[in-house]
Design an enzyme around this catalytic site. Structure first.
Site, mmCIF file in Angstrom:
data_model
loop_
_atom_site.group_PDB
_atom_site.id
_atom_site.type_symbol
_atom_site.label_atom_id
_atom_site.label_comp_id
_atom_site.label_asym_id
_atom_site.label_seq_id
_atom_site.Cartn_x
_atom_site.Cartn_y
_atom_site.Cartn_z
ATOM 1 N N ARG A 74 7.550 -1.549 3.952
ATOM 2 C CA ARG A 74 8.464 -0.174 3.875
ATOM 3 C C ARG A 74 7.847 0.575 5.171
ATOM 4 O O ARG A 74 6.709 0.194 5.602
ATOM 5 C CB ARG A 74 8.438 0.419 2.842
ATOM 6 C CG ARG A 74 8.969 -0.176 1.498
ATOM 7 C CD ARG A 74 9.232 0.881 0.471
ATOM 8 N NE ARG A 74 8.070 1.113 -0.364
ATOM 9 C CZ ARG A 74 8.019 2.215 -1.072
ATOM 10 N NH1 ARG A 74 8.707 3.197 -0.962
ATOM 11 N NH2 ARG A 74 6.669 2.286 -1.994
ATOM 12 N N LYS A 80 1.574 -11.222 -14.330
ATOM 13 C CA LYS A 80 0.080 -10.740 -14.351
ATOM 14 C C LYS A 80 -0.866 -11.517 -15.128
ATOM 15 O O LYS A 80 -2.035 -11.799 -14.399
ATOM 16 C CB LYS A 80 0.407 -9.223 -14.860
ATOM 17 C CG LYS A 80 0.930 -8.202 -13.900
ATOM 18 C CD LYS A 80 0.075 -8.151 -12.860
ATOM 19 C CE LYS A 80 0.716 -6.985 -11.755
ATOM 20 N NZ LYS A 80 -0.268 -6.824 -10.316
ATOM 21 N N GLY A 126 0.652 -1.256 0.118
ATOM 22 C CA GLY A 126 0.168 0.118 -0.156
ATOM 23 C C GLY A 126 0.856 1.282 -0.050
ATOM 24 O O GLY A 126 0.171 2.356 -0.042
ATOM 25 N N TYR A 161 7.362 -9.158 -15.180
ATOM 26 C CA TYR A 161 6.025 -8.237 -14.755
ATOM 27 C C TYR A 161 4.767 -8.899 -15.573
ATOM 28 O O TYR A 161 3.691 -9.305 -14.999
ATOM 29 C CB TYR A 161 6.290 -6.942 -14.949
ATOM 30 C CG TYR A 161 5.150 -6.175 -14.712
ATOM 31 C CD1 TYR A 161 4.662 -6.025 -13.122
ATOM 32 C CD2 TYR A 161 4.464 -5.084 -15.601
ATOM 33 C CE1 TYR A 161 3.848 -5.168 -12.900
ATOM 34 C CE2 TYR A 161 3.312 -4.364 -15.182
ATOM 35 C CZ TYR A 161 3.001 -4.394 -13.719
ATOM 36 O OH TYR A 161 2.131 -3.459 -13.490
HETATM 37 N N1 LIG Z 1 1.184 2.253 -11.254
HETATM 38 C C1 LIG Z 1 0.854 1.979 -12.520
HETATM 39 O O1 LIG Z 1 0.840 2.517 -13.563
HETATM 40 C C2 LIG Z 1 0.181 0.478 -12.583
HETATM 41 C C3 LIG Z 1 -0.405 0.107 -13.934
HETATM 42 C C4 LIG Z 1 -0.852 -1.136 -13.922
HETATM 43 C C5 LIG Z 1 -0.928 -1.974 -12.917
HETATM 44 N N2 LIG Z 1 -0.369 -1.409 -11.672
HETATM 45 C C6 LIG Z 1 -0.502 -2.365 -10.617
HETATM 46 O O2 LIG Z 1 -1.207 -1.749 -9.609
HETATM 47 C C7 LIG Z 1 -0.395 -2.254 -8.131
HETATM 48 C C8 LIG Z 1 0.143 -1.184 -7.558
HETATM 49 O O3 LIG Z 1 1.006 -0.431 -8.345
HETATM 50 P P1 LIG Z 1 2.167 0.931 -7.651
HETATM 51 O O4 LIG Z 1 2.259 1.643 -8.759
HETATM 52 O O5 LIG Z 1 1.399 1.444 -6.505
HETATM 53 O O6 LIG Z 1 3.206 -0.257 -7.341
HETATM 54 P P2 LIG Z 1 4.567 0.291 -6.633
HETATM 55 O O7 LIG Z 1 5.773 -0.412 -7.228
HETATM 56 O O8 LIG Z 1 4.491 1.969 -6.470
HETATM 57 O O9 LIG Z 1 4.382 -0.272 -5.174
HETATM 58 C C9 LIG Z 1 4.341 -1.710 -5.111
HETATM 59 C C10 LIG Z 1 4.503 -1.743 -3.290
HETATM 60 O O10 LIG Z 1 4.694 -3.197 -2.989
HETATM 61 C C11 LIG Z 1 5.601 -3.399 -2.176
HETATM 62 N N3 LIG Z 1 6.184 -4.675 -1.754
HETATM 63 C C12 LIG Z 1 7.177 -5.052 -2.554
HETATM 64 N N4 LIG Z 1 7.331 -6.323 -1.872
HETATM 65 C C13 LIG Z 1 6.579 -6.642 -0.841
HETATM 66 C C14 LIG Z 1 6.439 -7.777 -0.310
HETATM 67 N N5 LIG Z 1 7.293 -8.816 -0.191
HETATM 68 N N6 LIG Z 1 5.336 -7.704 0.545
HETATM 69 C C15 LIG Z 1 4.571 -6.672 0.660
HETATM 70 N N7 LIG Z 1 4.825 -5.697 0.018
HETATM 71 C C16 LIG Z 1 5.746 -5.785 -1.056
HETATM 72 C C17 LIG Z 1 6.578 -2.245 -2.189
HETATM 73 O O11 LIG Z 1 7.275 -1.991 -1.098
HETATM 74 C C18 LIG Z 1 5.835 -1.124 -2.884
HETATM 75 O O12 LIG Z 1 5.143 -0.257 -1.767
HETATM 76 C C19 LIG Z 1 0.728 -3.190 -8.603
HETATM 77 O O13 LIG Z 1 0.077 -4.622 -8.620
HETATM 78 C C20 LIG Z 1 0.850 -3.033 -10.307
HETATM 79 O O14 LIG Z 1 1.209 -4.000 -10.900
HETATM 80 C C21 LIG Z 1 -0.070 -0.277 -11.509
HETATM 81 C C1 LIG Z 2 1.812 -0.055 -17.053
HETATM 82 C C2 LIG Z 2 2.128 -0.378 -15.485
HETATM 83 O O1 LIG Z 2 1.950 -1.838 -15.413
HETATM 84 C C3 LIG Z 2 3.438 0.288 -14.953
HETATM 85 N N1 LIG Z 2 3.194 1.400 -14.749
HETATM 86 C C4 LIG Z 2 4.852 -0.219 -15.649
HETATM 87 O O2 LIG Z 2 5.011 0.488 -16.554
HETATM 88 O O3 LIG Z 2 5.199 -1.142 -15.459
#
Ligand SMILES: NC(=O)c1ccc[n+]([C@@H]2O[C@H](COP(=O)([O-])OP(=O)(O)OC[C@H]3O[C@@H](n4cnc5c(N)ncnc54)[C@H](O)[C@@H]3O)[C@@H](O)[C@H]2O)c1
Ligand SMILES: C[C@@H](O)[C@H](N)C(=O)O
Length: 373
Positions: free
Chosen positions: A90, A199, A63, A195
Site C-alpha cells: 500500500r 498460522k 508494515g 487465518y
Molecule cells: N492486530 C492484532 O490484533 C494481531 C493479533 C495477532 C496476530 N497478529 C499478526 O500480526 C501481524 C500484523 O498484524 P496487523 O494487525 O498489523 O495486520 P493488518 O491487517 O493491519 O496489516 C497487514 C498488512 O499486510 C499487508 N499485505 C497484504 N497483502 C500483502 C502482500 N501480498 N505483500 C505484502 N504485504 C501485504 C496489508 O497491506 C497490510 O498493511 C499479522 O501477521 C497478524 O496475523 C495481529
Molecule cells: C486476534 C488476531 O489475530 C486478530 N486481531 C483477529 O482478530 O483476527
C-alpha cells in the site's frame, strides 16, 4: 544435524559422479542443507553473517497495518533509523514515508523480495503481512495466497540468507477442541478459520525449517492487540479498538460480539516490547520457538464498564456478527504464557485499567489537538 549432513554429502557425491554434461546443474538446495528452493548449484549464496555486536538490518513486511508502523518506530529507536526498512503493497501516509526507509514489497513476488533482502543486506525479517480472521473468511483464496504462499517465500528467503525471522501467530491458531481456559503453548490446534489454519501452518513450517535447515525462527502468539494511533485490519477483536473511537466521537458504541465473549487482549506497547525481547533473547534461552504471550482477558461488557469510568454517558448496544461470534467462541478465553515468562523474562506492563487510561490519554490529547486546529 549429522543425518542431514551425511545425506547431503551422499547426494552431492552421487550428482558429481553422475557425469551429467548439462552445464549448470539444478539441484534441490534442500539436499545440500542450505535452502529448500531449487537454485543453480553454482549459485553463490548471499549469506550475510550477522555479528551480534552489529545492529541488525531489518525488513518489516506488511508494515502499514495496525502493528508495523509502531514496530518500525521501536526498532528504529534501538537500531537506528536507516537500519529498519518498512515495506508493504500500500501507499504510505506522508508521516510514515518521511519517518524512515520505506519500500514496496509484495510477499507473493519471490524474486522482488529476495532482491530487497540482498540489496539491503537484511539480517532480521519481521513478517507482518497477513489477512486477519474476519477478512480472511471473506476472501479465502486471497488469505490462502498471502498467509500461506507468502509465508513460503519468506521462509525460503530467510533460510537462504541466514536471516533471523519473526512471524507472529495468534490466539486464532487454536480452535473449539483446544482447551480454552487457559490455553497452554502445546495442545490441540484445530482452528476453523483460514487465518488460524495458515498460522498453525506458519508455526509448524517455521519450526520445521529451524530443525531441518537451522533457520533462526521465532514466533509469538499475540492476543487481540489494542492501539490508539493505528486501525485494526479486519479481525474478530477489532471491537476493542473501535469502542474508544466511538466513545469519544459519538458516545455510542454498537458491539459485534456478545457481551460475555471473553478473549485475551494486549496493549500494543506490550506486544511490540515482547516482539523485540524475543528477537533479542539468546538462542539458548529459548526452549521453544513459538510462545503464547498474555497480558489481560476481558469481555465486551467488562471493557465497556471500564470505558464508562472515563466516558460515563457512553451507550453500548449489541448487534452480533455471526461470523465473528463463531470465531470468537472457538478461541482461547485465557492464555497460559508461563513458558515465555520463564524462558526469556516476559512481563506485561498494561492491565485493563492501565490500557483504558492510556488509550484515552492518547486519543484525548489527539482530539484536543484537532479542536485547537
Ligand atoms: N492486530 C492484532 O490484533 C494481531 C493479533 C495477532 C496476530 N497478529 C499478526 O500480526 C501481524 C500484523 O498484524 P496487523 O494487525 O498489523 O495486520 P493488518 O491487517 O493491519 O496489516 C497487514 C498488512 O499486510 C499487508 N499485505 C497484504 N497483502 C500483502 C502482500 N501480498 N505483500 C505484502 N504485504 C501485504 C496489508 O497491506 C497490510 O498493511 C499479522 O501477521 C497478524 O496475523 C495481529
Ligand atoms: C486476534 C488476531 O489475530 C486478530 N486481531 C483477529 O482478530 O483476527
Amino acid at each position: 544435524m549429522p543425518i542431514v549432513k551425511n545425506l547431503s554429502r551422499a547426494v552431492s557425491q552421487l550428482l558429481q559422479s553422475s557425469g551429467c554434461g548439462c552445464g549448470i546443474s539444478i539441484v534441490p538446495v534442500r539436499c545440500i542443507g542450505v535452502s529448500p528452493r531449487q537454485v543453480a548449484s553454482d549459485a553463490s549464496f548471499h549469506s550475510v553473517s550477522f555479528s551480534e555486536s552489529d545492529h541488525p538490518r531489518v525488513l518489516i513486511t506488511g508494515g502499514l497495518g495496525q502493528l508495523g508502523v509502531g514496530l518500525a518506530k521501536l526498532l528504529r529507536k534501538r537500531f537506528g533509523k536507516n537500519n529498519v526498512i518498512l515495506s508493504d503493497i500500500r501507499k504510505p501516509a506522508d508521516n510514515v514515508f518521511y519517518s524512515g526507509p520505506f519500500i514496496y514489497a509484495d510477499i507473493l513476488d519471490y524474486k522482488n523480495l529476495r532482491e530487497i533482502v540482498v540489496n539491503n543486506r537484511i539480517t532480521w525479517l519481521f513478517h507482518y503481512s497477513a489477512l486477519l480472521s474476519a477478512v480472511g473468511e471473506a476472501n479465502v483464496p486471497l488469505a490462502r495466497a498471502v498467509n500461506i504462499t507468502g509465508l513460503h517465500n519468506v521462509l525460503d528467503i530467510a533460510a537462504e540468507h541466514n536471516l533471523r525471522l519473526f512471524v507472529p501467530s495468534t490466539i486464532g491458531a487454536f480452535g473449539p477442541t483446544s482447551p480454552r481456559d487457559p490455553t497452554p503453548d502445546l495442545c490441540i490446534q484445530r482452528p476453523r478459520t483460514i487465518y488460524g489454519v495458515s498460522k498453525v501452518h506458519a508455526e509448524l513450517m517455521g519450526e520445521y525449517y529451524h530443525y531441518r535447515y537451522g533457520l533462526d525462527f521465532r514466533c509469538l502468539r499475540y492476543p487481540g492487540i489494542i492501539s490508539a494511533d493505528s486501525q485494526p485490519g479486519g479481525g474478530t477483536t477489532d471491537y476493542a479498538v473501535q469502542i474508544f473511537h466511538d466513545a469519544i466521537k459519538t458516545g455510542k458504541f454498537q458491539c459485534n460480539l456478545k457481551p460475555d465473549t471473553r478473549l485475551p487482549m494486549m496493549y500494543i506497547d506490550d506486544c511490540l516490547k515482547a516482539t523485540l525481547e524475543v528477537m533479542e533473547a539468546p538462542a539458548e534461552a529459548l526452549s521453544m520457538r513459538t510462545y503464547n504471550i498474555s497480558a489481560m482477558s476481558f469481555t465486551p461488557e467488562e471493557l465497556a464498564q471500564e470505558v464508562q469510568k472515563h466516558v460515563p454517558e457512553l451507550q453500548v448496544t449489541y448487534n452480533v456478527d455471526e461470523v465473528r461470534q463463531a470465531i470468537a467462541d472457538s478461541w482461547p478465553m485465557n492464555f497460559d504464557d508461563r513458558n515465555a515468562r520463564r524462558d526469556w523474562g516476559w512481563k506485561h506492563d498494561y492491565d485493563l485499567p492501565e490500557l483504558v487510561t492510556t488509550m484515552f490519554s492518547f486519543l484525548g490529547s489527539d482530539s484536543r489537538i484537532a479542536q485547537a486546529n
